[in-house]
Structure formats: structure tokens, C-alpha cells
Design a protein around this motif. Structure first.
Motif, PDB file in Angstrom:
ATOM      1  N   ASP A   1       0.837  -1.209   0.000  1.00 57.08           N
ATOM      2  CA  ASP A   1       0.000   0.000   0.000  1.00 57.08           C
ATOM      3  C   ASP A   1       0.867   1.251   0.000  1.00 57.08           C
ATOM      4  O   ASP A   1       0.396   2.347  -0.299  1.00 57.08           O
ATOM      5  CB  ASP A   1      -0.902   0.020   1.234  1.00 57.08           C
TER       6      ASP A   1
ATOM      7  N   PRO B   1      -4.303  -1.488   4.928  1.00 55.62           N
ATOM      8  CA  PRO B   1      -5.016  -2.113   3.804  1.00 55.62           C
ATOM      9  C   PRO B   1      -6.519  -1.855   3.882  1.00 55.62           C
ATOM     10  O   PRO B   1      -7.110  -1.902   4.965  1.00 55.62           O
ATOM     11  CB  PRO B   1      -4.709  -3.606   3.981  1.00 55.62           C
TER      12      PRO B   1
ATOM     13  N   ARG C   1      -1.139 -11.303  -2.270  1.00 54.85           N
ATOM     14  CA  ARG C   1      -1.940 -10.611  -1.265  1.00 54.85           C
ATOM     15  C   ARG C   1      -3.409 -11.034  -1.399  1.00 54.85           C
ATOM     16  O   ARG C   1      -3.918 -11.188  -2.502  1.00 54.85           O
ATOM     17  CB  ARG C   1      -1.810  -9.107  -1.491  1.00 54.85           C
TER      18      ARG C   1
ATOM     19  N   GLY D   1      -6.119  -8.361   3.103  1.00 53.35           N
ATOM     20  CA  GLY D   1      -5.111  -7.370   3.471  1.00 53.35           C
ATOM     21  C   GLY D   1      -3.761  -7.974   3.747  1.00 53.35           C
ATOM     22  O   GLY D   1      -2.734  -7.322   3.592  1.00 53.35           O
TER      23      GLY D   1
END
Length: 613
Positions: free
Chosen positions: A94, A201, A229, A275
Motif C-alpha cells: 500500500d 489495507p 496478497r 489485506g
């Protein structure tokens, strides 16, 4: 919803700006090691070649825990030849920490990795590293980073985030500061900024499952392991998944084992929620870009495009007269099996057998990318030979011939700039930018990948070793026509014998030597380079004719210049089309493809006649 107890960050930088050392210090700051545990430096560079070359070759996942929050950290390669790793793994993050050397500032491959981070939409935190280095200018490096981000098309939001989030650090000394003059001597300011300001996330653990494989690990026991992910939902051990391939085909597969990352290792678990980053065992033949989703309500994710290889090399079993003396594995079948095994877990390479079964063609992103595989094979005991690297030329949508174009950057003292421009001009390069400083000139070129080969040595020669040279793949562009290769001819051994000092003493007047007295040579092996064009067959075992008169200078030994030695990359860049590099566990030799001088003359005559026809 935000998963507040989780952060996913990548660390990106140019080669040797301190990524892996920074990860070391973050691990120590979060008590990843016992107080009495002996830990080597750059613990993530676990591969022997990574430690010896001082570069990261494979992207690696670890996790640390700080104030109850799990931080997944992705250490990425800085070298452009391993950019295939960077492009994909950034999708798991992220945010990114952009590490820049306070003395050097942003370098060519900083641009390469930063472009991918910006295109992926990551929030970027700038870390100015090595602020304790003599001559460091942290403020200048920081401003240059912001200029580079604007140059690469960063959004206003990304630029504002980078302006407000900067850390000044010395990874090797283990401190991070909000300002260069602070007295902080630990890493906690950096960890606090990651926790407070890096985005958590945004995912829904209760939605249908969606996970995408961005990197593939391989185990001899369980086969391929898909790592990626979890974008939504929760994946459980024992689940049956729908696997959607990049080409749209589907299959179902069970999750046999499930792992999550825990400090330096992996921990087996029953479930991984949205996440987080997971490793999945059981998806047979899984590949980059595969989407694992719920069969009842499948979720679509964008396919992953991997930049195509730009260079190919043909691997063949060795046909040298000295074959089998230094390596244990010399057969063509064993070489083919080993390369096909590499295809299982090295998805950035394309590995295919030639139609005539004479060898295996391996395509990669650059000379370094391919030479790392060769070095791995020779350490495993293989003896083999490879030809000259060939650029992969293709047709574009309009039917025009295009070839890979590189962006090259040279920084050198002002007085050598003219010579550098001349070298690039002779190799098909075009200068795109020139900036003169107080003592150093910054030059930028676009140049076909064909022209890059062997250029580094020429640049170092004309700059008397003071030039800094970097390059990375830019795009496919129009074919540039013929580019001049090596100008000087070779000295080729006419016999299979050991080199003698007397013979080498007479030959070194004609050029530079590659061998020293006592070196095992064979017919067709290159033993030196001439000072002028045209190959020359030489006798490296010639001895002095002895008479019955004693000379007053008889006891004076021959004075030889130390021979020129080649690294694997240098040898690959040096050879021309009719030459091969022979690679054994102990030696790198350069030889002619046809060892016999008469055979070479016949082949040259046939080529001349076919050209006339």
C-alpha cells in the motif's frame, strides 16, 4: 474497511543505497532476534551470489511486529535486470519507502523502481540514507527526489505525501531521524511514521475470496507455492478454489497448506484474511497472475503483464578438448533437465529447447540476469558452453522491425565527456541530455541493447576508471541497423598444450594476453587480443632454440605483463558471433566455435559465396 493492525510496505532503491541493511535494522529494532543470537549482516541476502555481488536478486517477504501492528516488508531488487520482480511485488504493498543515498542522490535505477511505484499508486515515503557519509547533502538529495517524482508523473496526492513524510537515516549505524541534526540513535521514528501515516489495507474479510499470485516459490517436496496478497475475503486451509489464469482458462484446486509471513520465516496457519500476504501450497502449475477466488461467486482482478525478455543465450553441452576435467556434470541431457527445472521457479526467464535439439535457448532481461543463472550452474558442478547474447528483435503492430532500446547514464569528469560521447556515437547511441556540474558532467543517452554490450569497459578506459555507468531497459524502438562490434582480432592457439613463458613473451608485443605460463590451452582457444584487426593463429608452446654457446643474458627471465582476466559478464560481452564462452566450476575460457583453423577458413569461404549469391 481499514485493517488497522496491518501495514504492507515495499522498500525500493537504486543498487547499493542500503535497502537490505535497512531491513536488518528494522528487524533488530523490533526484537526479531534473541539477545545472544549471532546474525550475519544483510541477513535477507541469503543467496551466495547476493552476498558476493552485494546486490539483491530475488524479492523477499518478511514481517515485523511493532506496537501490536504487523508490518509486511517487501525487500526488492535495485538492479534493472531483475525489474520483473519489482513490477509484480509492488502490487502487494500500500506504500513504499524510497531509499536514496544522501551523497549520490537519485540514480538511474531509482527512476526505474520509482516509476513502477508511482504507476501502482503507492504512497511514497522518502528515506534519505547514509547521511553520515562524507560529502553527504541530505537536503539536496531530498529535493532531487521530489523533482524526480514530479518528472515521473506523480499525482498531487503522492507529491504532498512525500513532501510531508521524510526520514533522514544511517542504516549501517541503525538510526532514523526526522531532521539530520536530531540526536536520535534508533529506528523508532521511522517505525512510528510507518504506523501513523502509511495507509492500512482497505479490504473486506467477509466478501468473496480474491487473491492474486504475484511471485512463485518452488519446493522439491510440494512443488510450486503461490505467494500474493489476499484482496478480499478469507482463504482457509482445505478450501477448494477456482483458479483463473491470465489467458482466461479456469481450473479448481485444493489448498493443501497455507502459510503467512512471520519475521524471517513462514508460519503455517488455518486461515489468512483480506489485506495480509499468504503463501498457498496445492495449486498445481500455478503461475504469475493466477487469481484464486471463490468458485460460487468469482471475483475478477486485472491480469499481470510481465515485461518481455530482451536478450537470449543458447546453452550447449561443452565440446572442449578439456571437458570433464573440472566439472562433474557434462551431459547435454542433465543440462537440459536442470534448465527446465529452473523454468519452474524463475518465471522472468523464458527457457525453450532449440528445434534441432542442439541446445537450450534461455531468454532474460539482461547480461547480469543471465549470468546469475550461469554462475549458479557452474557452482553446482556443470560444464557447458554458451554463445554470444542475441537481442530479441520483433515486429510491431505496423509490421516494422523493432529492437530493445536502453537508457544509459554516464557521470564522468568534464575533460572526458567528449570521449564518452564519441564511444556512444560509435555504438549507435544518441545523446538526450547533458548537464555540467562544477567538476562532473552528467550525460544521458538512448542506445540499442546491442550497442550496450562491451560498452562499460570502453567507457571506463576513456574515463581512466573515473566514469560511473548505468543503464536500464527503456522501450522497444526502430531497428538501428548495423552496429560495429569488436575492432581488434584475436590470438588463437594452434595446439593443445600448456602455455610457455618464452612464447608469451614474444606474443605480448602483438597485443594483450588472456593466459599465463602453465595455463592449459587447446586448439581454437583464444589466448589474447591483437592490436589490430584480423585473427592470428599462434603457437603458445614455442620454446627458445638452444645452441652450445652460453649467452650472457641466458638467466634473465622473460618479463610478462599480467594477463587480462574476464568475469562471466565481461566474457559474454566480449565475444563475437563465431565464438563461445566455455564455463566450468573453476575456469572461464573463450574459444572459437570451430576449433580447427582449416574448418574456420572453409566456413568463411562458404559465407562469402552465399553473400555474393
Amino acid at each position: 474497511m481499514r485493517i488497522e493492525n496491518l501495514r504492507n510496505i515495499a522498500i525500493i532503491a537504486h543498487v547499493d543505497h542500503g535497502k537490505t541493511t535497512m531491513v536488518d535494522k528494522l528487524l533488530r529494532a523490533t526484537d526479531a532476534f534473541r539477545a545472544n543470537q549471532q546474525v550475519q549482516e544483510r541477513v535477507l541476502d541469503s543467496n551466495d551470489q547476493e552476498r558476493e555481488r552485494g546486490i539483491t536478486i530475488l524479492a523477499k517477504n518478511i514481517s515485523i511486529e511493532y506496537k501490536g501492528v504487523k508490518i509486511n516488508v517487501i525487500d526488492t531488487p535495485g538492479h534493472a535486470d531483475f525489474g520483473g520482480e519489482v513490477e509484480r511485488v509492488l502490487r502487494m504493498a500500500d506504500g513504499a519507502l524510497l531509499l536514496v543515498d544522501a551523497f549520490e542522490g537519485p540514480m538511474p535505477q531509482t527512476r526505474f523502481v520509482l516509476r513502477h511505484a508511482i504507476d501502482t499508486g503507492l504512497k511514497i515515503m522518502i528515506v534519505i540514507n547514509k547521511i553520515d557519509r562524507p560529502g553527504a547533502e541530505p537536503e539536496r538529495a531530498y529535493n532531487d527526489c521530489l523533482d524526480l517524482m514530479a518528472d515521473l508523473g506523480a499525482t498531487d496526492e503522492q507529491l504532498e505525501f512525500a513532501m510531508e513524510h521524510v526520514i533522514f537515516a544511517s542504516a549501517v549505524n541503525g538510526f532514523a531521524r526526522l531532521h539530520p541534526s536530531d540526536e536520535t540513535m534508533d529506528m523508532y521514528p521511522l517505525l512510528d511514521m510507518i504506523l501513523d501515516d502509511m495507509p492500512a489495507p482497505d479490504a473486506d474479510p467477509d466478501a468473496p475470496l480474491a487473491m492474486q499470485c504475484v511471485t512463485v516459490d518452488h519446493s522439491n517436496f510440494v512443488g510450486r507455492i503461490g505467494i500474493g496478497r489476499v484482496w478480499s475475503g478469507t482463504i482457509h486451509a482445505g478450501d477448494t478454489l477456482l483458479v483463473v489464469k491470465n489467458d482466461g482458462s479456469t481450473q479448481t484446486a485444493p489448498v493443501k497448506q497455507l502459510f503467512t509471513f512471520d519475521y524471517l520465516g513462514r508460519t503455517e496457519c488455518n486461515s489468512v484474511s483480506a489485506g495480509d500476504i499468504a503463501a498457498v501450497v496445492g495449486i498445481e502449475g500455478t503461475d504469475i497472475g493466477d487469481v484464486y477466488t471463490d468458485p460460487a461467486s468469482p471475483v475478477d482482478l486485472d491480469p499481470i503483464e510481465i515485461d518481455p525478455p530482451t536478450l537470449s543465450i543458447v546453452f550447449e553441452a561443452s565440446t572442449s578438448p578439456l571437458v570433464g576435467r573440472e566439472g562433474d556434470i557434462v551431459g547435454a541431457r542433465q543440462l537440459k533437465e536442470r534448465l527446465f527445472a529452473e523454468r519452474e521457479n524463475n518465471v522472468t526467464m523464458k527457457i525453450e529447447e532449440l528445434e534441432d535439439k542442439s541446445g537450450v535457448e534461455v531468454s532474460g532481461r539482461g547480461i547480469l540476469h543471465l549470468s546469475v543463472l550461469m554462475e549458479t550452474l557452474r557452482r553446482e558442478g556443470f560444464e557447458f558452453q554458451v554463445g554470444r547474447p542475441q537481442v530479441l528483435i520483433k515486429k510491431d503492430e505496423q509490421g516494422r522491425t523493432v529492437e530493445p532500446i536502453e537508457q544509459a547514464v554516464v557521470e564522468c569528469p568534464d575533460e572526458y565527456a567528449g570521449k564518452v560521447i564519441e564511444v556512444f556515437g560509435n555504438a549507435g547511441g544518441t545523446m538526450t541530455n547533458m548537464a555540467t556540474g562544477t567538476t562532473v558532467t552528467h550525460l544521458e543517452f538512448t542506445i540499442p541493447t546491442r550497442g550496450i554490450m562491451g560498452l562499460k569497459n570502453r567507457v571506463l578506459n576513456v574515463t581512466h576508471g573515473e566514469g560511473v555507468f548505468y543503464h536500464n531497459f527503456l522501450e522497444y524502438g526502430p531497428y538501428a541497423g548495423d552496429i560495429g562490434g569488436r575492432n581488434n582480432g584475436a590470438m588463437i592457439s594452434m595446439t593443445t598444450e600448456k602455455a610457455v613463458a618464452y612464447a608469451l613473451g614474444t606474443l605480448q608485443e602483438r597485443g594483450s594476453l588472456f593466459v599465463s605460463p602453465g595455463t592449459e590451452c587447446y586448439e581454437g582457444m583464444l589466448v589474447g587480443e591483437r592490436n589490430q584487426p584480423g585473427d592470428m593463429v599462434v603457437n603458445i608452446a614455442r620454446t627458445k632454440n638452444l645452441g652450445n654457446q652460453r649467452s650472457s643474458t641466458a638467466d634473465i627471465s622473460v618479463q610478462l605483463v599480467p594477463p587480462r582476466t574476464f568475469s562471466l559478464e565481461e566474457a559474454l560481452e566480449y565475444i563475437i558471433d563465431d565464438e563461445l564462452v566455455e564455463i566450468t566450476p573453476k575456469t572461464i575460457r573463450i574459444r572459437k566455435r570451430l576449433l580447427n583453423a582449416t574448418d574456420r577458413k572453409k566456413a568463411a569461404a562458404r559465407a562469402l559465396n552465399s553473400n555474393r549469391a
